[in-house]
Design a protein around this motif. Structure first.
Motif, PDB file in Angstrom:
ATOM      1  N   MET A 193       1.274 -11.941  24.166  1.00  0.00           N
ATOM      2  CA  MET A 193       2.053 -11.041  23.320  1.00  0.00           C
ATOM      3  C   MET A 193       2.225 -11.600  21.908  1.00  0.00           C
ATOM      4  N   VAL A 194       2.447 -12.898  21.809  1.00  0.00           N
ATOM      5  CA  VAL A 194       2.556 -13.520  20.484  1.00  0.00           C
ATOM      6  C   VAL A 194       1.225 -13.384  19.742  1.00  0.00           C
ATOM      7  N   PHE A 195       0.134 -13.583  20.471  1.00  0.00           N
ATOM      8  CA  PHE A 195      -1.201 -13.434  19.886  1.00  0.00           C
ATOM      9  C   PHE A 195      -1.429 -12.003  19.402  1.00  0.00           C
ATOM     10  N   LEU A 196      -1.063 -11.025  20.234  1.00  0.00           N
ATOM     11  CA  LEU A 196      -1.254  -9.620  19.865  1.00  0.00           C
ATOM     12  C   LEU A 196      -0.384  -9.226  18.674  1.00  0.00           C
ATOM     13  N   THR A 197       0.799  -9.813  18.596  1.00  0.00           N
ATOM     14  CA  THR A 197       1.669  -9.552  17.438  1.00  0.00           C
ATOM     15  C   THR A 197       0.999 -10.026  16.157  1.00  0.00           C
ATOM     16  N   GLY A 198       0.393 -11.203  16.229  1.00  0.00           N
ATOM     17  CA  GLY A 198      -0.342 -11.717  15.079  1.00  0.00           C
ATOM     18  C   GLY A 198      -1.553 -10.864  14.740  1.00  0.00           C
ATOM     19  N   ILE A 199      -2.230 -10.382  15.772  1.00  0.00           N
ATOM     20  CA  ILE A 199      -3.402  -9.523  15.567  1.00  0.00           C
ATOM     21  C   ILE A 199      -3.000  -8.217  14.873  1.00  0.00           C
ATOM     22  N   VAL A 200      -1.889  -7.635  15.320  1.00  0.00           N
ATOM     23  CA  VAL A 200      -1.415  -6.387  14.712  1.00  0.00           C
ATOM     24  C   VAL A 200      -1.055  -6.608  13.248  1.00  0.00           C
ATOM     25  N   ALA A 201      -0.367  -7.713  12.966  1.00  0.00           N
ATOM     26  CA  ALA A 201      -0.001  -8.022  11.580  1.00  0.00           C
ATOM     27  C   ALA A 201      -1.251  -8.173  10.714  1.00  0.00           C
ATOM     28  N   SER A 202      -2.233  -8.885  11.231  1.00  0.00           N
ATOM     29  CA  SER A 202      -3.487  -9.073  10.491  1.00  0.00           C
ATOM     30  C   SER A 202      -4.203  -7.745  10.282  1.00  0.00           C
ATOM     31  N   SER A 203      -4.170  -6.910  11.312  1.00  0.00           N
ATOM     32  CA  SER A 203      -4.810  -5.601  11.234  1.00  0.00           C
ATOM     33  C   SER A 203      -4.196  -4.742  10.143  1.00  0.00           C
ATOM     34  N   ARG A 204      -2.875  -4.748  10.073  1.00  0.00           N
ATOM     35  CA  ARG A 204      -2.192  -3.932   9.067  1.00  0.00           C
ATOM     36  C   ARG A 204      -2.465  -4.444   7.655  1.00  0.00           C
ATOM     37  N   LEU A 205      -2.589  -5.759   7.520  1.00  0.00           N
ATOM     38  CA  LEU A 205      -2.896  -6.334   6.208  1.00  0.00           C
ATOM     39  C   LEU A 205      -4.326  -6.016   5.790  1.00  0.00           C
ATOM     40  N   VAL A 206      -5.253  -6.122   6.734  1.00  0.00           N
ATOM     41  CA  VAL A 206      -6.655  -5.817   6.442  1.00  0.00           C
ATOM     42  C   VAL A 206      -6.820  -4.359   6.026  1.00  0.00           C
ATOM     43  N   MET A 207      -6.065  -3.484   6.669  1.00  0.00           N
ATOM     44  CA  MET A 207      -6.130  -2.055   6.347  1.00  0.00           C
ATOM     45  C   MET A 207      -5.339  -1.714   5.081  1.00  0.00           C
ATOM     46  N   GLU A 208      -4.661  -2.733   4.531  1.00  0.00           N
ATOM     47  CA  GLU A 208      -3.828  -2.557   3.338  1.00  0.00           C
ATOM     48  C   GLU A 208      -2.772  -1.475   3.550  1.00  0.00           C
ATOM     49  N   ALA A 209      -2.261  -1.428   4.781  1.00  0.00           N
ATOM     50  CA  ALA A 209      -1.240  -0.436   5.125  1.00  0.00           C
ATOM     51  C   ALA A 209       0.159  -0.933   4.795  1.00  0.00           C
ATOM     52  N   HIS A 210       0.314  -2.265   4.726  1.00  0.00           N
ATOM     53  CA  HIS A 210       1.631  -2.847   4.494  1.00  0.00           C
ATOM     54  C   HIS A 210       1.538  -4.108   3.656  1.00  0.00           C
ATOM     55  N   THR A 211       2.664  -4.445   3.055  1.00  0.00           N
ATOM     56  CA  THR A 211       2.810  -5.738   2.399  1.00  0.00           C
ATOM     57  C   THR A 211       3.407  -6.714   3.413  1.00  0.00           C
ATOM     58  N   ASN A 212       3.427  -7.985   3.052  1.00  0.00           N
ATOM     59  CA  ASN A 212       4.047  -8.986   3.934  1.00  0.00           C
ATOM     60  C   ASN A 212       5.519  -8.668   4.180  1.00  0.00           C
ATOM     61  N   LYS A 213       6.191  -8.187   3.151  1.00  0.00           N
ATOM     62  CA  LYS A 213       7.610  -7.843   3.269  1.00  0.00           C
ATOM     63  C   LYS A 213       7.819  -6.731   4.289  1.00  0.00           C
ATOM     64  N   GLU A 214       6.989  -5.719   4.243  1.00  0.00           N
ATOM     65  CA  GLU A 214       7.111  -4.589   5.171  1.00  0.00           C
ATOM     66  C   GLU A 214       6.829  -5.019   6.609  1.00  0.00           C
ATOM     67  N   ILE A 247      12.998   2.406   2.173  1.00  0.00           N
ATOM     68  CA  ILE A 247      12.611   1.062   2.606  1.00  0.00           C
ATOM     69  C   ILE A 247      11.574   1.217   3.707  1.00  0.00           C
ATOM     70  N   LYS A 248      10.387   0.772   3.431  1.00  0.00           N
ATOM     71  CA  LYS A 248       9.284   0.954   4.375  1.00  0.00           C
ATOM     72  C   LYS A 248       9.154  -0.255   5.291  1.00  0.00           C
ATOM     73  N   ALA A 249       9.181   0.010   6.577  1.00  0.00           N
ATOM     74  CA  ALA A 249       8.976  -1.038   7.579  1.00  0.00           C
ATOM     75  C   ALA A 249       7.704  -0.734   8.350  1.00  0.00           C
ATOM     76  N   SER A 250       7.045  -1.758   8.806  1.00  0.00           N
ATOM     77  CA  SER A 250       5.853  -1.560   9.625  1.00  0.00           C
ATOM     78  C   SER A 250       6.277  -1.137  11.031  1.00  0.00           C
ATOM     79  N   LEU A 251       5.997   0.108  11.376  1.00  0.00           N
ATOM     80  CA  LEU A 251       6.352   0.603  12.709  1.00  0.00           C
ATOM     81  C   LEU A 251       5.490  -0.056  13.782  1.00  0.00           C
ATOM     82  N   HIS A 252       4.279  -0.442  13.393  1.00  0.00           N
ATOM     83  CA  HIS A 252       3.419  -1.175  14.326  1.00  0.00           C
ATOM     84  C   HIS A 252       4.062  -2.512  14.705  1.00  0.00           C
TER      85      HIS A 252
END
Length: 201
Positions: free
Chosen positions: A160-181, A126-131
């Motif tokens: 912090m809420v803004f940065l959390t959103g930025i990190v999520a967007s970053s991981r999606l743009v890099m195609e490192a994770h799915t929404n579920k992860e 089960i892969k979770a986004s460590l970021h």
């Protein structure tokens, strides 16, 4: 924007979150500690949470156990996560002790539990986004410390809420994770910190 977002995956890499949390903690409670003690704490955090993992990563990479600093494959995450668990245990047992640094102690304890859960997940593939796990745990810590110290400053929480959103967007743009992860990582970061909030808030 797509070229800028990936930068945040490196700036807010999980390996740096412990240092950011410690800096925030010392900033908020700066009057309690001497400068010498602050430097000593930061030096310990630098060695234990950044330098040791980096050296260990270089060893794993040279032996072919990991391919990237982002550690995309769940099979490659087990050894780094086990090491991280031991490093957090070392911190809460020997360095960031509850009697001297109670809030920071429980932050690292929460981070330890998050890491254990991520490790268990990796065992079951089960892969979770460590970021997301790291930044969301940090966000809860900032919010909790702001309430605890009655800082009356909503900007830290908003940031912090803004940065959390930025990190999520970053991981999606890099195609490192799915929404579920990303959601799994978010949950793994938030819930342990929320549980430990009751012990110090």
């Amino acid at each position: 924007m797509k070229k800028i977002l990936p930068i945040f995956s490196y700036i807010l890499h999980p390996i740096f979150i412990s240092m950011y949390a410690t800096l925030f903690y010392l900033f908020c409670k700066g009057d309690i500690f001497t400068n010498q003690e602050k430097y000593y704490v930061l030096f310990q955090i630098l060695i234990i949470t950044i330098l040791v993992p980096v050296l260990f990563f270089m060893l794993l990479r040279s032996t072919g156990h990991v391919k990237s600093v982002m550690v995309h494959e769940t099979s490659q995450r087990k050894i780094p996560l086990i090491l991280q668990c031991f490093l957090y245990i070392l911190l809460v047992k020997r360095s960031i002790v509850i009697m001297r640094y109670p809030e920071l102690h429980f932050f690292f304890l929460g981070a330890l539990f998050s890491t254990i859960l991520a490790l268990i997940g990796s065992l079951f593939k089960i892969k979770a986004s460590l970021h997301m796990m790291a930044i969301s745990g940090f966000t809860v810590f900032v919010i909790g410390l702001s309430i605890h110290l009655q800082m009356q400053n909503p900007y830290w929480t908003a940031l912090m809420v803004f940065l959390t959103g930025i990190v999520a967007s970053s991981r999606l743009v890099m195609e490192a994770h799915t929404n579920k992860e990303l959601l799994i990582g978010l949950a793994l970061g938030i819930f342990p910190q929320m549980l430990f909030l009751y012990l110090w808030l």
